[in-house]
Design a protein around this motif. Sequence first.
Motif, PDB file in Angstrom:
ATOM      1  N   MET A   1       0.842  -1.195   0.000  1.00 43.25           N
ATOM      2  CA  MET A   1       0.000   0.000   0.000  1.00 43.25           C
ATOM      3  C   MET A   1       0.875   1.241   0.000  1.00 43.25           C
ATOM      4  SD  MET A   1      -3.060   1.044   2.639  1.00 43.25           S
ATOM      5  CE  MET A   1      -1.982   1.056   4.074  1.00 43.25           C
ATOM      6  N   THR A   2       0.467   2.229  -0.756  1.00 46.93           N
ATOM      7  CA  THR A   2       1.201   3.485  -0.825  1.00 46.93           C
ATOM      8  C   THR A   2       1.224   4.163   0.536  1.00 46.93           C
ATOM      9  OG1 THR A   2       0.555   3.792  -3.145  1.00 46.93           O
ATOM     10  CG2 THR A   2       1.305   5.742  -1.936  1.00 46.93           C
ATOM     11  N   ALA A   3       2.389   4.662   0.937  1.00 47.78           N
ATOM     12  CA  ALA A   3       2.523   5.351   2.216  1.00 47.78           C
ATOM     13  C   ALA A   3       1.714   6.642   2.208  1.00 47.78           C
ATOM     14  CB  ALA A   3       3.994   5.648   2.493  1.00 47.78           C
ATOM     15  N   LEU A  29       8.788  11.148  -4.022  1.00 40.84           N
ATOM     16  CA  LEU A  29       9.407  10.056  -3.273  1.00 40.84           C
ATOM     17  C   LEU A  29       8.476   8.847  -3.123  1.00 40.84           C
ATOM     18  CD1 LEU A  29      11.387  12.049  -0.544  1.00 40.84           C
ATOM     19  CD2 LEU A  29      12.240  11.039  -2.674  1.00 40.84           C
ATOM     20  N   GLY A  30       7.355   8.869  -3.807  1.00 42.09           N
ATOM     21  CA  GLY A  30       6.511   7.685  -3.878  1.00 42.09           C
ATOM     22  C   GLY A  30       5.409   7.575  -2.853  1.00 42.09           C
ATOM     23  N   GLY A  31       5.109   8.648  -2.123  1.00 41.74           N
ATOM     24  CA  GLY A  31       4.045   8.624  -1.128  1.00 41.74           C
ATOM     25  C   GLY A  31       2.783   9.301  -1.627  1.00 41.74           C
ATOM     26  N   HIS A  32       1.737   9.243  -0.806  1.00 44.33           N
ATOM     27  CA  HIS A  32       0.479   9.929  -1.091  1.00 44.33           C
ATOM     28  C   HIS A  32       0.329  11.062  -0.089  1.00 44.33           C
ATOM     29  CE1 HIS A  32      -3.646  10.773  -2.158  1.00 44.33           C
ATOM     30  NE2 HIS A  32      -4.015  10.594  -0.905  1.00 44.33           N
ATOM     31  N   ALA A  33       0.277  12.295  -0.586  1.00 41.32           N
ATOM     32  CA  ALA A  33       0.219  13.473   0.276  1.00 41.32           C
ATOM     33  C   ALA A  33      -1.214  13.893   0.548  1.00 41.32           C
ATOM     34  CB  ALA A  33       0.982  14.628  -0.366  1.00 41.32           C
ATOM     35  N   MET A  34      -1.499  14.161   1.836  1.00 42.23           N
ATOM     36  CA  MET A  34      -2.788  14.704   2.263  1.00 42.23           C
ATOM     37  C   MET A  34      -2.499  15.936   3.109  1.00 42.23           C
ATOM     38  SD  MET A  34      -4.252  10.995   3.409  1.00 42.23           S
ATOM     39  CE  MET A  34      -2.780  10.775   4.390  1.00 42.23           C
TER      40      MET A  34
END
Length: 272
Positions: A1-3, A29-34
């Motif tokens: 799962m995406t970080a 860097l491969g994450g999901h930003a909220m």
Amino acid sequence: MTARILIIAGSDSGGGAGIQADIKTVTMLGGHAMTAITAITAQNTLGVQAVHPVPTSIVLAQIDSVVSDIGVDAVKIGMIGSAETANAVADRLTVFAGEHGGEDHRLAKSIPIIFDPVMIASSGSVLAAPDTIGAFARLMRVATLVTPNLPELAALGGEAAVRALGPAVLIKGGHGEGEQITDRLVTDAGDTRWTNPRIETRHAHGTGCTLASGIATGLAQGMPLDAAIERAIAFVRAALAQPPGLGAGHGPMGHALGVSPFDQLKDRKCPA
């Protein structure tokens, strides 16, 4: 799962720092930003022209919305709009960690929290009032890592004062003198240092935001703290070396590293 990285910070209308730099960094860097936006600023490479703090209730509502549905693997805290918001965010993160620790799609007890104590923009504009800075102690008590530069560390009372509140401390050396920059991590296990040649450029707006978000992303992805810091430093240096050359003042870094990722994929077939 995406970080999943929750960014609690202010918006930079010029796109070089704040929420905008955070989102770019996490994505690269491969994450999901909220996001939970704490303040809206009118700023460009020459300075900050206006700041409008977001009401504390709206900041908390953004946090609650993200945590209740999407879930969070790491938190990055940047610019805080007011002392009230600083205290309320500290309370909310403490409550979530206590009530929902260990549950899927919730804030875990061991979730890393990176606090970048933003006080002054690279242009010299003040981004935190004295009462807000005074409330930073609450955030430092819940943080895993605090990432002050040298002037910020002095304003917080020094290395011993910050460490006494519990977090590890990454002391950023960019404001020091000389041709070399040393960033020093201080933990219970001792010190770790990263020394690199200084990159001389006026396009360095957003380095602190980028570094903290890069570290948060690495920790969310399961990297050890020292490895997350090392990768984040490398990303900051790469972005400093590829600025888009915008603005007449303290310009933004090149978070895309001088490439257009989508163009690199255009020859690949899209899924049906």
